[in-house]
Motif scaffolding. Structure first.
Motif, mmCIF file in Angstrom:
data_model
loop_
_atom_site.group_PDB
_atom_site.id
_atom_site.type_symbol
_atom_site.label_atom_id
_atom_site.label_comp_id
_atom_site.label_asym_id
_atom_site.label_seq_id
_atom_site.Cartn_x
_atom_site.Cartn_y
_atom_site.Cartn_z
ATOM 1 N N ILE A 66 0.908 -1.251 0.177
ATOM 2 C CA ILE A 66 -0.024 0.060 0.038
ATOM 3 C C ILE A 66 0.768 1.073 0.206
ATOM 4 N N VAL A 67 0.876 2.068 -1.108
ATOM 5 C CA VAL A 67 1.514 3.054 -1.033
ATOM 6 C C VAL A 67 0.907 4.783 -0.774
ATOM 7 N N CYS A 68 1.230 5.343 -0.139
ATOM 8 C CA CYS A 68 0.605 6.576 0.095
ATOM 9 C C CYS A 68 1.731 7.802 0.299
ATOM 10 N N GLY A 69 2.017 8.470 -0.736
ATOM 11 C CA GLY A 69 2.965 9.476 -0.639
ATOM 12 C C GLY A 69 4.152 8.714 -0.401
ATOM 13 N N GLU A 70 5.008 9.255 0.578
ATOM 14 C CA GLU A 70 6.408 8.631 0.824
ATOM 15 C C GLU A 70 6.205 7.374 1.705
ATOM 16 N N LEU A 71 5.117 6.979 2.205
ATOM 17 C CA LEU A 71 4.893 5.902 3.099
ATOM 18 C C LEU A 71 4.523 4.599 2.201
ATOM 19 N N ARG A 72 5.104 3.433 2.589
ATOM 20 C CA ARG A 72 4.675 2.162 1.915
ATOM 21 C C ARG A 72 4.620 1.227 3.145
ATOM 22 N N ILE A 73 3.526 0.472 2.976
ATOM 23 C CA ILE A 73 3.003 -0.561 4.029
ATOM 24 C C ILE A 73 3.139 -1.789 3.138
ATOM 25 N N LEU A 74 3.858 -2.643 3.890
ATOM 26 C CA LEU A 74 3.973 -4.121 3.154
ATOM 27 C C LEU A 74 3.326 -5.016 4.106
ATOM 28 N N PRO A 75 2.097 -5.424 3.875
ATOM 29 C CA PRO A 75 1.261 -6.247 4.861
ATOM 30 C C PRO A 75 1.724 -7.548 4.866
ATOM 31 N N THR A 76 2.073 -8.388 4.114
ATOM 32 C CA THR A 76 2.649 -9.692 4.346
ATOM 33 C C THR A 76 4.156 -9.799 4.974
ATOM 34 N N ALA A 77 4.669 -8.838 4.801
ATOM 35 C CA ALA A 77 6.050 -8.697 5.443
ATOM 36 C C ALA A 77 6.065 -8.033 6.984
ATOM 37 N N ARG A 78 4.602 -7.172 7.313
ATOM 38 C CA ARG A 78 4.405 -6.369 8.372
ATOM 39 C C ARG A 78 5.737 -5.518 8.470
ATOM 40 N N LYS A 79 5.966 -4.552 7.544
ATOM 41 C CA LYS A 79 6.971 -3.611 7.308
ATOM 42 C C LYS A 79 6.262 -2.430 6.820
ATOM 43 N N VAL A 80 6.603 -1.356 7.411
ATOM 44 C CA VAL A 80 6.331 0.057 7.151
ATOM 45 C C VAL A 80 7.819 0.832 6.796
ATOM 46 N N LEU A 81 7.679 1.416 5.544
ATOM 47 C CA LEU A 81 8.865 2.261 4.870
ATOM 48 C C LEU A 81 8.316 3.657 4.754
ATOM 49 N N ARG A 82 9.313 4.519 4.925
ATOM 50 C CA ARG A 82 9.141 5.817 4.741
ATOM 51 C C ARG A 82 10.220 6.224 3.851
ATOM 52 N N GLY A 83 10.389 6.423 2.338
ATOM 53 C CA GLY A 83 11.138 6.398 1.648
ATOM 54 C C GLY A 83 11.857 5.068 1.471
ATOM 55 N N GLU A 84 13.214 5.058 1.838
ATOM 56 C CA GLU A 84 13.885 3.586 2.055
ATOM 57 C C GLU A 84 14.053 3.120 3.481
ATOM 58 N N LYS A 85 13.662 4.016 4.640
ATOM 59 C CA LYS A 85 13.917 3.820 5.852
ATOM 60 C C LYS A 85 12.540 3.051 6.526
ATOM 61 N N GLU A 86 13.240 1.979 7.277
ATOM 62 C CA GLU A 86 12.294 1.205 7.565
ATOM 63 C C GLU A 86 11.626 1.883 9.088
ATOM 64 N N ILE A 87 10.458 1.621 9.374
ATOM 65 C CA ILE A 87 9.707 2.530 10.437
ATOM 66 C C ILE A 87 9.378 1.192 11.618
ATOM 67 N N MET A 88 9.794 1.198 12.633
ATOM 68 C CA MET A 88 9.745 0.100 13.640
ATOM 69 C C MET A 88 8.267 0.355 14.224
ATOM 70 N N LEU A 89 7.686 -0.554 14.072
ATOM 71 C CA LEU A 89 6.055 -0.507 14.625
ATOM 72 C C LEU A 89 5.830 -1.637 15.543
ATOM 73 N N THR A 90 4.923 -1.331 16.893
ATOM 74 C CA THR A 90 4.688 -2.772 17.568
ATOM 75 C C THR A 90 3.428 -3.574 16.549
ATOM 76 N N PRO A 91 3.225 -4.658 16.999
ATOM 77 C CA PRO A 91 2.292 -5.215 16.310
ATOM 78 C C PRO A 91 0.826 -4.589 16.372
ATOM 79 N N LYS A 92 0.644 -3.957 17.645
ATOM 80 C CA LYS A 92 -1.009 -3.368 17.340
ATOM 81 C C LYS A 92 -0.777 -1.872 16.529
ATOM 82 N N GLU A 93 0.408 -1.222 16.856
ATOM 83 C CA GLU A 93 0.416 -0.091 15.866
ATOM 84 C C GLU A 93 0.493 -0.382 14.327
ATOM 85 N N PHE A 94 0.859 -1.448 13.941
ATOM 86 C CA PHE A 94 0.958 -1.802 12.656
ATOM 87 C C PHE A 94 -0.363 -2.155 12.341
#
Length: 164
Positions: A66-94
């Motif tokens: 899911i791409v929203c501006g600079e934010l990329r959400i990768l549901p199957t990998a449970r990752k969030v990226l802003r640009g190329e930097k990974e943002i660490m989220l807790t499971p509930k935040e994700f």
């Protein structure tokens, strides 16, 4: 045989939401007219419950990214990226972020967010959701005090910005 049957308590807002979704559904995918009649019977008290079954022939939404501006959400990998930097989220935040992003533009009350993410019953604790949203904004927003992604809808709840 059904392995997993879930029950959803339908209030007036949920019935309205479901009706809108069915009216917008392509005719070849759903028997929308029959479902709308059943929902009308539910609203009018002619029936007390309604069971809906998901079908294998409904095309699955591609949620590989899911791409929203600079934010990329990768549901199957449970990752969030802003640009190329990974943002660490807790499971509930994700889970909260994914729920809002998958339903971009729709406004949800704190109770609806809670019910979508937690398995427990809602205990009228709005501060819990507010705290998660605040922490989430600090992590994903370029300017948390002027959020671009998760917007507050005063007096109602939150929505994920659909302007991307």
């Amino acid at each position: 045989m059904k392995n997993n049957i879930g029950f959803v308590s339908m209030d007036a807002a949920a019935l309205c939401w479901l009706t809108e979704k069915l009216k917008a559904a392509p005719a070849d995918v759903l028997c929308a007219e029959e479902l709308l009649d059943a929902i009308s019977d539910l609203e009018n008290g002619k029936i007390r419950s309604l069971m809906l079954e998901s079908c294998d022939n409904i095309p699955a939404q591609n949620l590989s990214e899911i791409v929203c501006g600079e934010l990329r959400i990768l549901p199957t990998a449970r990752k969030v990226l802003r640009g190329e930097k990974e943002i660490m989220l807790t499971p509930k935040e994700f889970d909260i972020l994914l729920f809002l992003a998958k339903n971009r533009g729709e406004v949800f009350t704190k109770e609806q967010i809670y019910q979508a993410v937690w398995d427990a019953e809602y205990l009228m604790d709005d501060s819990n959701i507010m705290a998660f949203i605040r922490k989430l904004r600090k992590k994903i927003e370029p300017h948390p005090d002027a959020p671009e992604y998760i917007l507050t809808i005063w007096g109602i709840g939150y929505k994920f910005n659909d302007k991307f």
